[in-house]
Motif scaffolding. Structure first.
Motif, PDB file in Angstrom:
ATOM      1  N   HIS A 260       0.827  -1.210   0.000  1.00 59.82           N
ATOM      2  CA  HIS A 260       0.000   0.000   0.000  1.00 59.82           C
ATOM      3  C   HIS A 260       0.858   1.255   0.000  1.00 59.82           C
ATOM      4  CE1 HIS A 260      -2.113   3.317   2.105  1.00 59.82           C
ATOM      5  NE2 HIS A 260      -3.099   2.978   1.302  1.00 59.82           N
ATOM      6  N   TRP A 261       1.877   1.286   0.873  1.00 61.72           N
ATOM      7  CA  TRP A 261       2.680   2.504   0.960  1.00 61.72           C
ATOM      8  C   TRP A 261       3.624   2.642  -0.224  1.00 61.72           C
ATOM      9  CZ3 TRP A 261       0.320   5.867   3.508  1.00 61.72           C
ATOM     10  CH2 TRP A 261      -0.325   5.580   4.695  1.00 61.72           C
TER      11      TRP A 261
ATOM     12  N   PHE B 142       2.618   6.754  -6.440  1.00 57.60           N
ATOM     13  CA  PHE B 142       1.495   7.562  -6.934  1.00 57.60           C
ATOM     14  C   PHE B 142       1.717   9.046  -6.630  1.00 57.60           C
ATOM     15  CE2 PHE B 142      -2.636   9.462  -7.184  1.00 57.60           C
ATOM     16  CZ  PHE B 142      -3.287   8.744  -8.179  1.00 57.60           C
TER      17      PHE B 142
ATOM     18  N   MET C 174       2.685   1.829  -3.252  1.00 58.79           N
ATOM     19  CA  MET C 174       1.799   2.459  -4.233  1.00 58.79           C
ATOM     20  C   MET C 174       1.611   3.943  -3.907  1.00 58.79           C
ATOM     21  SD  MET C 174      -0.318   2.758  -6.655  1.00 58.79           S
ATOM     22  CE  MET C 174      -1.183   1.417  -7.429  1.00 58.79           C
TER      23      MET C 174
ATOM     24  N   VAL D 194      -9.072   2.135  -8.485  1.00 58.45           N
ATOM     25  CA  VAL D 194      -7.610   2.150  -8.599  1.00 58.45           C
ATOM     26  C   VAL D 194      -7.157   1.096  -9.612  1.00 58.45           C
ATOM     27  CG1 VAL D 194      -5.444   1.641  -7.373  1.00 58.45           C
ATOM     28  CG2 VAL D 194      -7.183   3.074  -6.293  1.00 58.45           C
TER      29      VAL D 194
ATOM     30  N   LYS E 209     -14.368  -0.675  -1.360  1.00 54.85           N
ATOM     31  CA  LYS E 209     -14.350  -1.588  -2.507  1.00 54.85           C
ATOM     32  C   LYS E 209     -14.348  -0.801  -3.810  1.00 54.85           C
ATOM     33  CE  LYS E 209     -16.729  -5.308  -0.118  1.00 54.85           C
ATOM     34  NZ  LYS E 209     -18.017  -5.947   0.119  1.00 54.85           N
TER      35      LYS E 209
ATOM     36  N   TRP F 258     -13.200   0.142  16.997  1.00 53.41           N
ATOM     37  CA  TRP F 258     -13.217   0.672  15.626  1.00 53.41           C
ATOM     38  C   TRP F 258     -13.785  -0.397  14.691  1.00 53.41           C
ATOM     39  CZ3 TRP F 258     -11.089  -0.859  10.957  1.00 53.41           C
ATOM     40  CH2 TRP F 258     -11.037   0.078   9.936  1.00 53.41           C
TER      41      TRP F 258
ATOM     42  N   SER G 246      -8.441   4.901  11.970  1.00 52.71           N
ATOM     43  CA  SER G 246      -8.283   4.243  10.667  1.00 52.71           C
ATOM     44  C   SER G 246      -6.832   3.983  10.303  1.00 52.71           C
ATOM     45  CB  SER G 246      -8.894   5.091   9.564  1.00 52.71           C
ATOM     46  OG  SER G 246     -10.257   4.916   9.526  1.00 52.71           O
TER      47      SER G 246
ATOM     48  N   ASN H 298     -12.532  -7.674  -1.434  1.00 50.06           N
ATOM     49  CA  ASN H 298     -12.997  -6.482  -2.141  1.00 50.06           C
ATOM     50  C   ASN H 298     -14.081  -6.774  -3.178  1.00 50.06           C
ATOM     51  OD1 ASN H 298     -12.059  -3.859  -1.377  1.00 50.06           O
ATOM     52  ND2 ASN H 298      -9.987  -4.639  -1.683  1.00 50.06           N
TER      53      ASN H 298
ATOM     54  N   GLY I 211      -8.928   8.126   5.731  1.00 50.68           N
ATOM     55  CA  GLY I 211      -7.858   7.337   6.348  1.00 50.68           C
ATOM     56  C   GLY I 211      -7.112   8.075   7.446  1.00 50.68           C
TER      57      GLY I 211
HETATM   58  C1  HEM Z   1      -0.824   8.988   1.075  1.00 51.95           C
HETATM   59  C2  HEM Z   1      -1.981   8.923   1.503  1.00 51.95           C
HETATM   60  C3  HEM Z   1      -2.773   7.677   1.827  1.00 51.95           C
HETATM   61  C4  HEM Z   1      -3.273   7.384   3.051  1.00 51.95           C
HETATM   62  C5  HEM Z   1      -3.127   8.215   4.313  1.00 51.95           C
HETATM   63  C6  HEM Z   1      -3.968   6.138   2.947  1.00 51.95           C
HETATM   64  C7  HEM Z   1      -4.609   5.503   3.995  1.00 51.95           C
HETATM   65  C8  HEM Z   1      -5.211   4.261   3.941  1.00 51.95           C
HETATM   66  C9  HEM Z   1      -5.754   3.532   5.050  1.00 51.95           C
HETATM   67  C10 HEM Z   1      -5.778   4.013   6.471  1.00 51.95           C
HETATM   68  C11 HEM Z   1      -6.259   2.362   4.570  1.00 51.95           C
HETATM   69  C12 HEM Z   1      -6.930   1.253   5.390  1.00 51.95           C
HETATM   70  C13 HEM Z   1      -8.396   1.401   5.422  1.00 51.95           C
HETATM   71  C14 HEM Z   1      -8.989   0.282   6.223  1.00 51.95           C
HETATM   72  O1  HEM Z   1      -8.423  -0.112   7.240  1.00 51.95           O
HETATM   73  O2  HEM Z   1     -10.041  -0.212   5.844  1.00 51.95           O
HETATM   74  C15 HEM Z   1      -6.033   2.326   3.162  1.00 51.95           C
HETATM   75  C16 HEM Z   1      -6.401   1.312   2.313  1.00 51.95           C
HETATM   76  C17 HEM Z   1      -6.236   1.328   0.952  1.00 51.95           C
HETATM   77  N1  HEM Z   1      -5.610   2.322   0.200  1.00 51.95           N
HETATM   78 FE1  HEM Z   1      -4.739   3.987   0.941  1.00 51.95          FE
HETATM   79  N2  HEM Z   1      -3.890   5.689   1.666  1.00 51.95           N
HETATM   80  C18 HEM Z   1      -3.158   6.600   0.937  1.00 51.95           C
HETATM   81  C19 HEM Z   1      -2.839   6.538  -0.412  1.00 51.95           C
HETATM   82  C20 HEM Z   1      -3.326   5.566  -1.275  1.00 51.95           C
HETATM   83  C21 HEM Z   1      -3.069   5.533  -2.681  1.00 51.95           C
HETATM   84  C22 HEM Z   1      -2.236   6.551  -3.450  1.00 51.95           C
HETATM   85  C23 HEM Z   1      -3.714   4.468  -3.176  1.00 51.95           C
HETATM   86  C24 HEM Z   1      -3.811   3.977  -4.587  1.00 51.95           C
HETATM   87  C25 HEM Z   1      -3.620   4.663  -5.626  1.00 51.95           C
HETATM   88  C26 HEM Z   1      -4.383   3.810  -2.075  1.00 51.95           C
HETATM   89  C27 HEM Z   1      -5.153   2.667  -2.181  1.00 51.95           C
HETATM   90  C28 HEM Z   1      -5.682   1.966  -1.120  1.00 51.95           C
HETATM   91  C29 HEM Z   1      -6.378   0.716  -1.232  1.00 51.95           C
HETATM   92  C30 HEM Z   1      -6.689  -0.011  -2.540  1.00 51.95           C
HETATM   93  C31 HEM Z   1      -6.694   0.318   0.061  1.00 51.95           C
HETATM   94  C32 HEM Z   1      -7.364  -0.968   0.519  1.00 51.95           C
HETATM   95  C33 HEM Z   1      -8.781  -0.729   0.786  1.00 51.95           C
HETATM   96  C34 HEM Z   1      -9.599  -1.498  -0.144  1.00 51.95           C
HETATM   97  O3  HEM Z   1      -9.165  -2.533  -0.603  1.00 51.95           O
HETATM   98  O4  HEM Z   1     -10.671  -1.030  -0.442  1.00 51.95           O
HETATM   99  N3  HEM Z   1      -4.114   4.511  -0.934  1.00 51.95           N
HETATM  100  N4  HEM Z   1      -5.386   3.505   2.800  1.00 51.95           N
END
Ligand code: HEM
Lengths: 213, 354
Positions: free
Chosen positions: B156-157, B163, B159, B259, B253, B330, B317, B222, B310
């Motif tokens: 995730h990080w 990104f 990406m 994405v 989802k 949570w 979160s 998802n 997030g």
């Molecule tokens: C830099 C800022 C970002 C933060 C602070 C962030 C934060 C988070 C957090 C906290 C979650 C977990 C949510 C949960 O526990 O259900 C999550 C999940 C996710 N994030 Fe990020 N994210 C960031 C950037 C991105 C980017 C740039 C992408 C893709 C282009 C991305 C794609 C996803 C995906 C696909 C998930 C999994 C949730 C799912 O499958 O629906 N995130 N993110």
């Protein structure tokens, strides 16, 4: 003297001198510390242990490999990528030739780009693992982050200057190179030199006891 | 007599002279034309434009109408998206999609693209000012549940890092001319654009790696379910009320699939733009720049919403992505079905009563 002239001229000389002198000082300091005298009769060769210790630690031990494969892949990708992009990039070979007079065959541009991509991917993986793994977070301090970020910025500014159309972009790259050189000897970036000694020390200690390091 | 003889002789000589002079002039003219023609003779591989064209403007169109003729000449109706997708239309000599592409890019995309992410930020600010942070109702329980393993977090990080670099450099390439050049000057814009282009090109392929990695690590959980309908009807609980959801809710989802799917388009069009020689029809590249810019603006805009939920928008979160663990309260509140699945306990009943 303009900005580019300064960072490629005086500042670079100062930075390179600090880098060489301070790093050599630290390495010699470590070597001078020597080992604790060991009065027990040796059961094996400390020298062989030194070499074995260095080589064996290039490979992870059994069960660790599975648990830390991200770290292994990231680590190798970054270090090998960085080695290739630095020593085989045409720009870097030109630079080295300018100062040391020696040169060798560079990689084609696509090879250089590929090596850079591998190095960037590795470095990013290593850094994000540092803050998203609770244990890594606990054992990382400011120096680890500064070292990572400085290295990343040196690489990034180099990549941004790839078009070679604006001198100032090369200047910014050189500025970060200079800062990196000055920071290096006073930080954990020194592991680039000291890893041989630390692995060797462990290896020699074990080797003398007749154990596998 | 002598005079007459002399006069007639003179006349004859004069006539002969004139004749010779005329002949000379004619010869010279021919000769000159010959040399002139030789000096501009076209190279061997040149095409004579006159070949095959019948005389006179009246025949140029044959039986076609004026508009049909020009439409075919320039490659069909450029406003028709199908035309842009098809290989060069039969009989087309010249295409004018370039002009339309430029108009679309300059007059619409470059003009309005920046407003979408800004609009999303404004809406989020407004929401935050009115509703504030979504707190965990029972507060932190102190007990945690594992949510994402280290591979998921690193992917995730990874990406997010790639990104971010692509987003910043891409926006400079797209919007530098209207947003940077007028204020900071063309020179600054030129330096920034050159740097951004190199950075964007180098990091682009890493996005594909990140996308595949993320897909593999997150696709489980998802897939859409019936319970997601409730989430939609309750507007995700953002305006009050409790919404049930399993490991990922409908919003998450949708974000995941956005994405992945838009990411695939971004990757495909990106590859074409990076290696333009892969296609021999320029219109593929024109279409690619438009889809690439549109996809980028869409992802960047929605990303702000994702980052908000997030971090500042929802208490607890970020722990899932930083520590890999979330607070039990949570989980009960936001992912009750998942909580029940992993703990075997009820999410609604109090501890000890279940
Ligand atoms: C830099 C800022 C970002 C933060 C602070 C962030 C934060 C988070 C957090 C906290 C979650 C977990 C949510 C949960 O526990 O259900 C999550 C999940 C996710 N994030 Fe990020 N994210 C960031 C950037 C991105 C980017 C740039 C992408 C893709 C282009 C991305 C794609 C996803 C995906 C696909 C998930 C999994 C949730 C799912 O499958 O629906 N995130 N993110």
């Amino acid at each position: 003297m303009g900005f580019v002239g300064f960072v490629e001229g005086p500042l670079f000389y100062i930075a390179a001198a600090i880098f060489a002198l301070a790093a050599a000082w630290r390495v010699f300091g470590l070597i001078r510390m020597g080992r604790k005298p060991d009065i027990s009769p040796p059961k094996g060769s400390a020298t062989a242990g030194f070499i074995k210790g260095n080589l064996r630690h290039f490979l992870p031990r059994g069960m660790f490999a599975r648990r830390t494969w991200i770290h292994i892949v990231g680590g190798y990708a970054f270090h090998l990528g960085l080695f290739v992009l630095f020593f085989f990039g045409a720009f870097h070979i030109d630079f080295i030739k300018q100062y040391l007079g020696i040169s060798w065959t560079p990689l084609p541009r696509w090879g250089f780009i590929l090596a850079s991509e591998i190095a960037f991917a590795g470095l990013i993986v290593l850094w994000v693992r540092r803050f998203s793994d609770p244990v890594m977070r606990l054992i990382s301090d400011r120096d680890d982050h500064i070292g990572t970020w400085l290295t990343f910025l040196v690489m990034l500014t180099g990549c941004l200057a790839l078009q070679q159309s604006h001198e100032v972009l090369r200047g910014i790259h050189m500025l970060f190179v200079d800062i990196w050189l000055i920071y290096f000897p006073f930080s954990r970036l020194m592991h680039a030199f000291t890893f041989v000694l630390s692995r060797g020390h462990t290896g020699a200690t074990y080797g003398r006891k007749g154990m596998n390091p | 007599m002598q005079n007459t003889l002399l006069t007639s002789a003179r006349t004859s000589v004069g006539k002969l002279g004139t004749g010779l002079a005329l002949l000379l002039v004619l010869l010279m003219l021919f000769g000159a034309t010959e040399t002139y023609a030789q000096s501009v003779r076209a190279p061997g591989n040149a095409v004579n434009l006159d070949d095959g064209i019948e005389d006179g403007p009246s025949n140029a169109l044959g039986d076609d109408s004026q508009s049909d003729f020009w439409r075919n000449f320039r490659g069909g109706d450029p406003n028709d998206i199908k035309q842009m997708l098809e290989a060069r239309p039969e009989g087309a000599v010249l295409t004018t999609t370039g002009q339309h592409w430029r108009e679309l890019r300059e007059n619409y995309i470059r003009k309005y693209a920046g407003w979408f992410p800004l609009g999303v930020i404004a809406l989020l600010l407004l929401y935050h000012l009115i509703k504030g942070k979504m707190r965990i109702k029972g507060g932190f329980s102190g007990k945690t549940l594992p949510r994402f393993n280290i591979n998921q977090r690193v992917s995730h990080w990874f990406m997010a890092s790639v990104f971010t670099i692509l987003g910043v450099t891409g926006l400079i390439i797209l919007l530098g001319r209207p947003l940077i050049a007028p204020y900071l000057g063309k020179e600054v814009n030129s330096v920034l654009t050159s740097a951004s282009m190199q950075g964007h090109n180098l990091f682009g392929p890493l996005f594909i790696v990140a996308l595949v990695w993320m897909f593999i690590k997150f696709v489980r959980g998802n897939f859409f379910q019936w319970v997601d309908l409730k989430w939609i009807f309750k507007l995700g609980g953002f305006f009050g009320g409790h919404v049930s959801s399993s490991q990922f809710n409908f919003g998450e989802k949708s974000w995941f699939w956005l994405v992945i799917l838009v990411g695939i388009v971004m990757s495909g069009t990106g590859i074409l733009l990076l290696f333009p020689w892969l296609v021999d029809d320029l219109r593929w590249l024109q279409l690619s720049t438009i889809l690439h810019a549109g996809g980028a603006i869409l992802l960047i805009s929605v990303l702000f919403g994702h980052i908000y939920v997030g971090t500042a928008g929802m208490e607890g979160s970020i722990d899932s992505m930083l520590k890999g663990e979330v607070d039990e309260n949570w989980a009960k509140e936001h992912h009750d079905l998942w909580y029940e699945e992993v703990t075997g306990k009820s999410a609604t009943e109090e501890e000890g009563t279940s």
